[in-house]
Design an enzyme around this catalytic site. Structure first.
Site, PDB file in Angstrom:
ATOM      1  N   GLU A   1      -5.490  -4.567  10.599  1.00 36.76           N
ATOM      2  CA  GLU A   1      -4.397  -3.628  10.831  1.00 36.76           C
ATOM      3  C   GLU A   1      -4.635  -2.849  12.120  1.00 36.76           C
ATOM      4  O   GLU A   1      -5.373  -1.862  12.134  1.00 36.76           O
ATOM      5  CB  GLU A   1      -4.314  -2.623   9.676  1.00 36.76           C
ATOM      6  CG  GLU A   1      -4.054  -3.257   8.329  1.00 36.76           C
ATOM      7  CD  GLU A   1      -3.469  -2.249   7.349  1.00 36.76           C
ATOM      8  OE1 GLU A   1      -2.346  -2.499   6.886  1.00 36.76           O
ATOM      9  OE2 GLU A   1      -4.098  -1.220   7.080  1.00 36.76           O
TER      10      GLU A   1
ATOM     11  N   HIS B   1      -9.415   1.664   4.717  1.00 37.02           N
ATOM     12  CA  HIS B   1      -8.146   1.776   5.441  1.00 37.02           C
ATOM     13  C   HIS B   1      -8.349   2.719   6.632  1.00 37.02           C
ATOM     14  O   HIS B   1      -9.132   3.660   6.553  1.00 37.02           O
ATOM     15  CB  HIS B   1      -7.058   2.315   4.505  1.00 37.02           C
ATOM     16  CG  HIS B   1      -5.698   2.247   5.127  1.00 37.02           C
ATOM     17  ND1 HIS B   1      -5.259   3.195   6.014  1.00 37.02           N
ATOM     18  CD2 HIS B   1      -4.718   1.321   5.021  1.00 37.02           C
ATOM     19  CE1 HIS B   1      -4.039   2.849   6.421  1.00 37.02           C
ATOM     20  NE2 HIS B   1      -3.694   1.718   5.843  1.00 37.02           N
TER      21      HIS B   1
ATOM     22  N   SER C   1       3.493  -2.131  10.241  1.00 33.74           N
ATOM     23  CA  SER C   1       4.945  -2.235  10.417  1.00 33.74           C
ATOM     24  C   SER C   1       5.529  -3.596  10.005  1.00 33.74           C
ATOM     25  O   SER C   1       6.495  -4.068  10.612  1.00 33.74           O
ATOM     26  CB  SER C   1       5.346  -1.883  11.858  1.00 33.74           C
ATOM     27  OG  SER C   1       4.951  -0.556  12.161  1.00 33.74           O
TER      28      SER C   1
ATOM     29  N   ASN D   1       0.867  -1.181   0.000  1.00 26.54           N
ATOM     30  CA  ASN D   1       0.000   0.000   0.000  1.00 26.54           C
ATOM     31  C   ASN D   1       0.905   1.233   0.000  1.00 26.54           C
ATOM     32  O   ASN D   1       1.467   1.588   1.034  1.00 26.54           O
ATOM     33  CB  ASN D   1      -0.897  -0.043   1.246  1.00 26.54           C
ATOM     34  CG  ASN D   1      -1.673   1.238   1.453  1.00 26.54           C
ATOM     35  OD1 ASN D   1      -1.822   2.056   0.532  1.00 26.54           O
ATOM     36  ND2 ASN D   1      -2.181   1.431   2.665  1.00 26.54           N
ATOM     37  N   TRP D   2       1.019   1.856  -1.159  1.00 27.24           N
ATOM     38  CA  TRP D   2       1.958   2.991  -1.275  1.00 27.24           C
ATOM     39  C   TRP D   2       1.448   4.260  -0.603  1.00 27.24           C
ATOM     40  O   TRP D   2       2.197   5.206  -0.414  1.00 27.24           O
ATOM     41  CB  TRP D   2       2.225   3.298  -2.757  1.00 27.24           C
ATOM     42  CG  TRP D   2       2.974   2.249  -3.491  1.00 27.24           C
ATOM     43  CD1 TRP D   2       3.456   1.058  -3.007  1.00 27.24           C
ATOM     44  CD2 TRP D   2       3.353   2.292  -4.876  1.00 27.24           C
ATOM     45  NE1 TRP D   2       4.100   0.363  -4.001  1.00 27.24           N
ATOM     46  CE2 TRP D   2       4.046   1.109  -5.158  1.00 27.24           C
ATOM     47  CE3 TRP D   2       3.165   3.218  -5.905  1.00 27.24           C
ATOM     48  CZ2 TRP D   2       4.567   0.821  -6.430  1.00 27.24           C
ATOM     49  CZ3 TRP D   2       3.675   2.942  -7.167  1.00 27.24           C
ATOM     50  CH2 TRP D   2       4.372   1.756  -7.419  1.00 27.24           C
ATOM     51  N   LYS D   3       0.161   4.299  -0.285  1.00 27.52           N
ATOM     52  CA  LYS D   3      -0.447   5.520   0.282  1.00 27.52           C
ATOM     53  C   LYS D   3      -0.179   6.701  -0.669  1.00 27.52           C
ATOM     54  O   LYS D   3      -0.089   6.490  -1.878  1.00 27.52           O
ATOM     55  CB  LYS D   3       0.068   5.763   1.710  1.00 27.52           C
ATOM     56  CG  LYS D   3      -0.103   4.505   2.569  1.00 27.52           C
ATOM     57  CD  LYS D   3       0.104   4.729   4.029  1.00 27.52           C
ATOM     58  CE  LYS D   3      -0.074   3.407   4.771  1.00 27.52           C
ATOM     59  NZ  LYS D   3       0.001   3.548   6.209  1.00 27.52           N
TER      60      LYS D   3
ATOM     61  N   GLY E   1       2.671   2.299  10.707  1.00 32.16           N
ATOM     62  CA  GLY E   1       3.650   3.361  10.513  1.00 32.16           C
ATOM     63  C   GLY E   1       4.393   3.762  11.781  1.00 32.16           C
ATOM     64  O   GLY E   1       5.079   4.772  11.819  1.00 32.16           O
TER      65      GLY E   1
ATOM     66  N   GLY F   1       2.819  -1.041   4.238  1.00 32.53           N
ATOM     67  CA  GLY F   1       2.915   0.372   3.885  1.00 32.53           C
ATOM     68  C   GLY F   1       4.351   0.764   3.580  1.00 32.53           C
ATOM     69  O   GLY F   1       4.883   0.477   2.509  1.00 32.53           O
ATOM     70  N   GLY F   2       5.000   1.391   4.562  1.00 26.80           N
ATOM     71  CA  GLY F   2       6.352   1.943   4.381  1.00 26.80           C
ATOM     72  C   GLY F   2       7.337   1.008   3.688  1.00 26.80           C
ATOM     73  O   GLY F   2       8.064   1.428   2.772  1.00 26.80           O
TER      74      GLY F   2
ATOM     75  N   GLU G   1      -6.769   5.094   7.666  1.00 28.40           N
ATOM     76  CA  GLU G   1      -6.555   6.516   7.334  1.00 28.40           C
ATOM     77  C   GLU G   1      -7.790   7.103   6.643  1.00 28.40           C
ATOM     78  O   GLU G   1      -8.102   8.276   6.815  1.00 28.40           O
ATOM     79  CB  GLU G   1      -5.278   6.663   6.485  1.00 28.40           C
ATOM     80  CG  GLU G   1      -4.042   6.409   7.350  1.00 28.40           C
ATOM     81  CD  GLU G   1      -2.858   5.776   6.629  1.00 28.40           C
ATOM     82  OE1 GLU G   1      -2.807   5.819   5.392  1.00 28.40           O
ATOM     83  OE2 GLU G   1      -1.980   5.226   7.327  1.00 28.40           O
TER      84      GLU G   1
HETATM   85  P1  PGA Z   1       2.943   0.340   7.594  1.00 28.28           P
HETATM   86  O1  PGA Z   1       1.464   0.603   7.011  1.00 28.28           O
HETATM   87  O2  PGA Z   1       3.420  -0.958   7.007  1.00 28.28           O
HETATM   88  O3  PGA Z   1       3.745   1.518   7.119  1.00 28.28           O
HETATM   89  O4  PGA Z   1       2.813   0.265   9.070  1.00 28.28           O
HETATM   90  C1  PGA Z   1       0.547  -0.446   6.846  1.00 28.28           C
HETATM   91  C2  PGA Z   1      -0.737   0.071   6.259  1.00 28.28           C
HETATM   92  O5  PGA Z   1      -1.211   1.144   6.678  1.00 28.28           O
HETATM   93  O6  PGA Z   1      -1.325  -0.570   5.360  1.00 28.28           O
END
Ligand code: PGA
Length: 258
Positions: A174, A102, A220, A10-12, A180, A241-242, A104
């Site tokens: 999640e 998600h 993470s 997930n590149w956001k 993150g 994500g990251g 967010e």
């Molecule tokens: P993260 O994000 O791996 O950077 O913790 C995961 C996500 O929000 O899908």
């Protein structure tokens, strides 16, 4: 039943369409170098809307096995919905997946589990596979009510779906406190909730549906911790994500089986 694990990056809100093409190209080369077997573990990139066309062009031209998708979708078909993107627009670009709900989106755009369920239904109607997100905030975890809370989200998200639709969907657990933050849930934490989700789906639908549904862990995830998380019986992949923004690191996550 053997479920094929899904590693989705997930590149956001990162990478423009040129950077997207460079990353997908590098990811593909790296996975080919590592002789990755995509039938064993699926790999997908979940990219900003503006990157989808470039990713599609590259994936089709090079016949890549990497799949791709979007980070959100509208519940509406077409019309006066400024800023929204329809399921038809995503299928026209060859998307396989769409992430819905998600944390967010829930936090910054007020999305509820009910809306997330509607988006999932819309996606399935169009032939897209939804990755439905759920997960608790830190206060809920501290209060010890996280399982009950997440199962409530799941029940609401799945309420308008048929067993057949649920069987081909993906749920991503999640925990918000692990997104993150570098604070990864322990493999046992991940299994506790993912296992409870599967049991709940068996209750709401039937055993075969629960056995077919893929449940990801997210928060993470990196190459250093993915193996232990994936060793859990009810964890069928990761939403990353990251660590998905670097080709080498994400390739290591995808090839965690070696
Ligand atoms: P993260 O994000 O791996 O950077 O913790 C995961 C996500 O929000 O899908």
């Amino acid at each position: 039943m053997a479920r094929t694990p899904l590693m989705a990056g997930n590149w956001k809100m990162n990478l423009d369409h040129l950077e997207a093409a460079a990353l997908v190209q590098k990811l593909d080369w790296t996975l080919k170098d590592l002789k990755h077997d995509f039938s064993r573990v699926e790999a997908a990139v979940i990219v900003p809307f503006t990157d989808i066309r470039s990713v599609q062009t590259l994936v089709e031209a090079d016949e890549m096995k990497i799949k791709y998708g979007a980070q959100d979708v509208s519940v509406h078909d077409a019309g006066a919905y400024t800023g929204e993107i329809s399921t038809a627009m995503l299928t026209a670009l060859g998307c396989t997946y769409v992430v819905v709900g998600h944390s967010e989106r829930r936090e910054y755009h007020g999305e509820t589990s009910q809306l997330v369920g509607q988006k999932a239904k819309k996606a399935l109607d169009a032939g897209l596979l939804p990755i439905m997100c759920c997960g608790e905030a830190l206060e809920i975890r501290k209060a010890g009510t996280h399982v009950q809370y997440v199962l409530g989200q799941v029940e609401e998200m799945l309420s308008g779906l048929t067993a057949e639709e649920v069987a081909k969907s993906v749920i991503a657990y999640e925990p918000i406190w692990a997104i993150g933050t570098g604070e990864v849930a322990t493999p046992e934490n991940a299994q506790e909730v993912c296992g409870a989700i599967r049991t709940k789906v068996a209750e709401l639908f039937d055993r075969a549906t629960a056995d077919a549904l893929r449940i990801q862990y997210g928060g993470s995830v990196k190459s250093a911790n993915v193996k232990d998380i994936m060793a859990q019986p009810d964890v069928d992949g990761a939403l990353v994500g990251g660590a998905s923004l670097k080709a080498d690191e994400f390739a290591k996550i995808v090839t965690y089986l070696g």
